[in-house]
Scaffold this motif. Structure first.
Motif, short mmCIF file in Angstrom:
data_model
loop_
_atom_site.label_atom_id
_atom_site.label_comp_id
_atom_site.label_asym_id
_atom_site.label_seq_id
_atom_site.Cartn_x
_atom_site.Cartn_y
_atom_site.Cartn_z
N VAL A 35 2.07 55.36 -42.12
CA VAL A 35 1.71 56.78 -42.04
C VAL A 35 0.29 56.92 -41.50
CG1 VAL A 35 1.26 58.86 -43.40
CG2 VAL A 35 3.31 57.52 -43.84
N VAL A 36 -0.63 56.12 -42.02
CA VAL A 36 -2.03 56.19 -41.58
C VAL A 36 -2.14 55.78 -40.11
CG1 VAL A 36 -4.31 55.14 -41.86
CG2 VAL A 36 -3.04 55.94 -43.86
N ALA A 37 -1.35 54.79 -39.70
CA ALA A 37 -1.37 54.37 -38.29
C ALA A 37 -0.87 55.50 -37.39
CB ALA A 37 -0.51 53.12 -38.11
N LEU A 49 -2.93 56.00 -49.49
CA LEU A 49 -2.91 54.56 -49.20
C LEU A 49 -3.81 53.82 -50.18
CD1 LEU A 49 -2.29 52.02 -47.54
CD2 LEU A 49 -4.13 52.72 -45.97
N GLY A 50 -5.01 54.33 -50.39
CA GLY A 50 -5.93 53.69 -51.32
C GLY A 50 -5.36 53.61 -52.73
N ARG A 51 -4.74 54.69 -53.17
CA ARG A 51 -4.14 54.70 -54.52
C ARG A 51 -2.97 53.72 -54.60
NH1 ARG A 51 -4.59 60.01 -57.78
NH2 ARG A 51 -6.62 60.75 -57.14
N ALA A 52 -2.17 53.66 -53.55
CA ALA A 52 -1.05 52.71 -53.55
C ALA A 52 -1.56 51.27 -53.58
CB ALA A 52 -0.17 52.94 -52.32
N LEU A 53 -2.62 51.00 -52.83
CA LEU A 53 -3.19 49.65 -52.83
C LEU A 53 -3.78 49.30 -54.19
CD1 LEU A 53 -4.77 49.77 -49.28
CD2 LEU A 53 -2.90 48.27 -50.00
N MET A 54 -4.39 50.27 -54.85
CA MET A 54 -4.90 50.02 -56.21
C MET A 54 -3.74 49.67 -57.14
SD MET A 54 -7.91 52.84 -56.83
CE MET A 54 -8.49 52.12 -58.38
N PHE A 59 -7.39 45.51 -54.54
CA PHE A 59 -8.55 46.38 -54.69
C PHE A 59 -9.51 46.29 -53.51
CE2 PHE A 59 -7.06 45.67 -59.05
CZ PHE A 59 -6.80 46.98 -59.39
N LYS A 60 -9.55 45.17 -52.84
CA LYS A 60 -10.42 45.05 -51.67
C LYS A 60 -9.96 46.01 -50.57
CE LYS A 60 -12.40 41.64 -48.51
NZ LYS A 60 -13.77 42.07 -48.61
N SER A 61 -8.68 45.98 -50.26
CA SER A 61 -8.14 46.89 -49.25
C SER A 61 -8.21 48.34 -49.72
CB SER A 61 -6.69 46.52 -48.92
OG SER A 61 -6.62 45.22 -48.38
N ALA A 62 -8.02 48.55 -51.02
CA ALA A 62 -8.10 49.91 -51.56
C ALA A 62 -9.51 50.46 -51.38
CB ALA A 62 -7.72 49.91 -53.03
N ALA A 63 -10.52 49.63 -51.65
CA ALA A 63 -11.91 50.08 -51.49
C ALA A 63 -12.19 50.46 -50.04
CB ALA A 63 -12.87 48.98 -51.95
N GLU A 64 -11.66 49.69 -49.11
CA GLU A 64 -11.86 50.00 -47.69
C GLU A 64 -11.18 51.32 -47.31
OE1 GLU A 64 -10.40 46.53 -45.65
OE2 GLU A 64 -11.97 45.26 -46.50
N ALA A 65 -9.93 51.49 -47.73
CA ALA A 65 -9.20 52.72 -47.40
C ALA A 65 -9.86 53.94 -48.05
CB ALA A 65 -7.74 52.61 -47.87
N LEU A 66 -10.26 53.80 -49.30
CA LEU A 66 -10.91 54.91 -49.99
C LEU A 66 -12.29 55.20 -49.41
CD1 LEU A 66 -9.76 53.94 -53.57
CD2 LEU A 66 -9.08 56.01 -52.32
N LEU A 82 -12.88 56.25 -57.51
CA LEU A 82 -11.81 55.29 -57.22
C LEU A 82 -12.32 54.11 -56.39
CD1 LEU A 82 -8.86 57.74 -56.44
CD2 LEU A 82 -9.14 56.28 -58.46
N GLN A 83 -13.19 54.40 -55.41
CA GLN A 83 -13.73 53.32 -54.61
C GLN A 83 -14.63 52.42 -55.46
OE1 GLN A 83 -16.36 54.30 -51.34
NE2 GLN A 83 -15.86 52.39 -50.27
N ALA A 84 -15.46 53.03 -56.29
CA ALA A 84 -16.33 52.24 -57.17
C ALA A 84 -15.50 51.40 -58.14
CB ALA A 84 -17.28 53.16 -57.93
N GLU A 85 -14.44 51.96 -58.67
CA GLU A 85 -13.57 51.19 -59.57
C GLU A 85 -12.94 50.01 -58.84
OE1 GLU A 85 -9.46 51.51 -62.17
OE2 GLU A 85 -10.39 53.37 -61.48
#
Length: 183
Positions: A35-37, A49-54, A59-66, A82-85
């Motif tokens: 979807v993001v692409a 996307l960030g929430r799904a990755l979390m 968490f590394k990919s989630a931090a990048e997406a968030l 969310l990114q800090a978490e």
């Protein structure tokens, strides 16, 4: 539907949401990546996307997406938390601290007050200090948060709980210096 019309992003969004609700996090994250692409400028898709990755533990990919979502939507304070978490969970406290300092600065520049503890950058920064083992610094942050909450007229119960926590932390700090108590 998706096989016949893969260009219809709403179908992918519906599928990603359904997969997430079904507890199939990895598949949901893969779908959100598609979807993001397809619509890279839609910030809400990056949030999902960030929430799904979390949810999958990435968490590394989630931090990048968030982080990308937060750059486009800095007023959405939950994205900061969310990114800090995510950073905290992968043991990158300095990155978590950077996100929370940016959140604190954003709020102070606009004279915003946190609606709850989950959006209170002082409490969150104190938590990062504790995560790093910096007890005294964490305690100072919690005291700062208590001072702000007291002046803002926050509800008594959460303020009282924070005050009790600070008192207990101070007691623990004093007893940690006492030779007789530690034995």
């Amino acid at each position: 539907m998706l096989a016949r019309a893969p260009h219809l992003v709403w179908g992918r969004v519906s599928r990603a949401l359904a997969l997430g609700l079904a507890g199939r996090g990895k598949e949901a994250a893969d779908e959100w990546n598609l979807v993001v692409a397809a619509e890279p400028d839609d910030v809400s898709h990056r949030v999902w996307l960030g929430r799904a990755l979390m949810a999958t533990g990435d968490f590394k990919s989630a931090a990048e997406a968030l982080g990308r979502a937060r750059a486009s939507w800095p007023s959405n304070l939950i994205l900061h938390t969310l990114q800090a978490e995510s950073y905290a969970r992968i043991r990158e406290p300095e990155a978590a601290r950077g996100v929370l300092v940016a959140m604190k600065d954003y709020m102070l520049q606009r004279d915003l007050t946190a609606r709850g503890d989950a959006l209170n950058p002082f409490l969150l920064l104190g938590s990062v200090d504790l995560l790093e083992g910096r007890f005294t610094s964490g305690l100072a942050r919690f005291e700062e948060a208590l001072d702000i909450k007291s002046k803002s007229g926050a509800l008594f119960a959460p303020t009282a709980t924070l005050h009790e926590t600070i008192v207990e932390m101070r007691r623990d700090l004093v007893t940690s210096y006492d030779e007789l108590t530690r034995r």
